[in-house]
Design an enzyme around this catalytic site. Sequence first.
Site, mmCIF file in Angstrom:
data_model
loop_
_atom_site.group_PDB
_atom_site.id
_atom_site.type_symbol
_atom_site.label_atom_id
_atom_site.label_comp_id
_atom_site.label_asym_id
_atom_site.label_seq_id
_atom_site.Cartn_x
_atom_site.Cartn_y
_atom_site.Cartn_z
ATOM 1 N N GLY A 135 44.876 44.490 29.296
ATOM 2 C CA GLY A 135 43.168 44.609 30.791
ATOM 3 C C GLY A 135 43.386 46.448 30.368
ATOM 4 O O GLY A 135 43.886 46.961 29.954
ATOM 5 N N VAL B 150 45.144 47.908 32.196
ATOM 6 C CA VAL B 150 46.725 48.660 32.124
ATOM 7 C C VAL B 150 47.531 48.017 31.520
ATOM 8 O O VAL B 150 48.008 48.500 30.568
ATOM 9 C CB VAL B 150 47.426 47.640 33.536
ATOM 10 C CG1 VAL B 150 48.769 48.222 33.926
ATOM 11 C CG2 VAL B 150 46.358 48.293 34.962
ATOM 12 N N GLY C 80 48.433 40.466 29.271
ATOM 13 C CA GLY C 80 47.380 40.507 30.007
ATOM 14 C C GLY C 80 47.158 41.989 28.869
ATOM 15 O O GLY C 80 47.887 42.826 29.201
ATOM 16 N N LYS D 73 43.482 45.553 52.687
ATOM 17 C CA LYS D 73 43.200 45.341 51.973
ATOM 18 C C LYS D 73 41.900 44.606 52.165
ATOM 19 O O LYS D 73 41.719 44.300 53.353
ATOM 20 C CB LYS D 73 44.335 44.400 51.136
ATOM 21 C CG LYS D 73 43.511 43.781 49.745
ATOM 22 C CD LYS D 73 44.533 44.685 48.872
ATOM 23 C CE LYS D 73 44.093 44.848 46.709
ATOM 24 N NZ LYS D 73 44.589 45.653 46.565
HETATM 25 P P1 NAI Z 1 41.703 43.961 33.634
HETATM 26 O O1 NAI Z 1 40.760 42.720 34.382
HETATM 27 O O2 NAI Z 1 41.222 45.330 33.740
HETATM 28 O O3 NAI Z 1 43.203 42.952 33.043
HETATM 29 C C1 NAI Z 1 43.180 41.785 33.024
HETATM 30 C C2 NAI Z 1 43.189 41.646 31.546
HETATM 31 O O4 NAI Z 1 44.322 40.091 31.420
HETATM 32 C C3 NAI Z 1 42.388 40.722 30.644
HETATM 33 O O5 NAI Z 1 42.160 41.253 29.296
HETATM 34 C C4 NAI Z 1 41.915 39.551 30.790
HETATM 35 O O6 NAI Z 1 41.614 38.842 30.244
HETATM 36 C C5 NAI Z 1 43.735 39.050 30.718
HETATM 37 N N1 NAI Z 1 44.277 37.841 31.866
HETATM 38 C C6 NAI Z 1 43.905 37.435 32.595
HETATM 39 N N2 NAI Z 1 43.851 36.253 32.774
HETATM 40 C C7 NAI Z 1 44.820 36.271 32.420
HETATM 41 C C8 NAI Z 1 45.908 34.933 32.019
HETATM 42 N N3 NAI Z 1 45.834 33.806 32.465
HETATM 43 N N4 NAI Z 1 46.697 34.755 31.001
HETATM 44 C C9 NAI Z 1 46.672 36.159 29.927
HETATM 45 N N5 NAI Z 1 45.798 37.319 30.495
HETATM 46 C C10 NAI Z 1 45.068 36.728 31.220
HETATM 47 O O7 NAI Z 1 42.686 44.049 35.525
HETATM 48 P P2 NAI Z 1 43.988 45.634 35.108
HETATM 49 O O8 NAI Z 1 43.098 46.451 36.178
HETATM 50 O O9 NAI Z 1 44.561 45.667 33.912
HETATM 51 O O10 NAI Z 1 45.202 44.525 36.471
HETATM 52 C C11 NAI Z 1 46.059 44.548 35.694
HETATM 53 C C12 NAI Z 1 47.189 43.617 36.454
HETATM 54 O O11 NAI Z 1 47.745 44.408 37.890
HETATM 55 C C13 NAI Z 1 46.081 42.468 38.137
HETATM 56 O O12 NAI Z 1 46.825 41.880 38.514
HETATM 57 C C14 NAI Z 1 46.046 43.483 38.739
HETATM 58 O O13 NAI Z 1 45.866 43.620 40.163
HETATM 59 C C15 NAI Z 1 47.661 44.569 38.700
HETATM 60 N N6 NAI Z 1 47.235 46.049 39.302
HETATM 61 C C16 NAI Z 1 46.522 46.736 38.753
HETATM 62 C C17 NAI Z 1 46.620 48.259 39.005
HETATM 63 C C18 NAI Z 1 45.270 49.317 38.136
HETATM 64 O O14 NAI Z 1 44.838 50.182 38.433
HETATM 65 N N7 NAI Z 1 44.082 48.528 37.756
HETATM 66 C C19 NAI Z 1 46.686 48.875 40.221
HETATM 67 C C20 NAI Z 1 47.904 47.593 40.612
HETATM 68 C C21 NAI Z 1 48.775 46.145 40.283
#
Ligand code: NAI
Length: 344
Positions: free
Chosen positions: A180, A182, A178, A79
Amino acid sequence: MLFDAPDFDAHEAVHFATDTATGLQTIIAVHSTHLGPAAGGCRWWTYADDAAALTDALRLSRGMSYKNAMAGLPMGGGKAVILKGAPKTQTFLQAFGRVIDGLGGRYVTAEDVGMSDADMTMIAGATKYVSGLPVAGGQAGGNPGPSTAEGIFVGMRAAVSHKLGRSDFTGVHVAVQGLGSVGGSLARKLAAAGAKLTLADIDSARAAALATELGATYAANDEIMTVAADVFSPNALGAVLTADSIAALNVAVVAGAANNQLAQPGDGARLTARGILYAPDYVINAGGIINVVAEYLGQGDAASVAASIARIEGRLADIFAEADASNRPTDEVADAMARKLIGR
Ligand code: NAI
């Protein structure tokens, strides 16, 4: 400072690099190359101090070793973290690419928090050891979010089957934290499969809009972890499962994408003690890395990637069965399986 750091786990190498011209400061942790080049995304983040950045790199790289091994990928775990400060310009990203290139293929980068596929394209100007680049339709690769969501969907189905004896999502109540890349994609899949949804995001307008689109309800951000539901799905931040939050959960299953969901080593046992089935994060959230590794290795079309992601369901079913049979928490079962695969 390093060898006795709490999260140091006999990492093969930890590289600290700077580029004075662009202000780049990065830490690249290579946990294991036992199964192949260390693959894992790059996080662009503001850290309280250097030690916090190092901790993140150490923990996340070990997690990638476990994740890649359990996903059956011919890759080790690594990482990169970039300390947010200087602007993320093309020259900045190419300086980062040169650091990766200097490692000669022992580390392969991809997107993580704060990085996009456009950023990967700029890094690719300086090194070939990069994945998660934009791809044409039908090919493996590109934004890993939807692939991760597909893995969460099938993994959650394994958990719901094991714990609730349900073979589909009709009427199953899922609280999604969350929304976003995913979480939003996952919520749409669950809604299409007939689940009842309660949604929350720190961006409350986003939660309200998606709830309207899907005919779901939405909860305040600080309430989503206590909603009475069948499943809690964390898809925002890590470390949300603490002694206090576990005590307040009102669900039978926890299954979501966030990395490092358990705040402390004993939290998996706390979930088990409460009768809550936990889908180990790095097993269920491997869909994205399965997709980007197929792209990197030039080995796959979208159909073969989908077949590989579908295997997450059976892998989790095996972990749940083994946890029951040996009376151990699911995270401990998964860790033991992963460490065996990486020769530790
Ligand atoms: P993203 O940044 O697209 O979405 C995250 C969402 O969570 C956003 O809508 C944000 O407003 C919301 N958020 C942030 N803080 C928050 C809180 N305290 N309470 C509620 N909502 C909150 O990220 P993504 O790509 O959807 O990833 C989500 C999680 O999954 C992260 O922890 C990431 O590390 C993990 N992950 C993502 C992968 C991917 O392929 N994108 C792969 C493996 C893990």
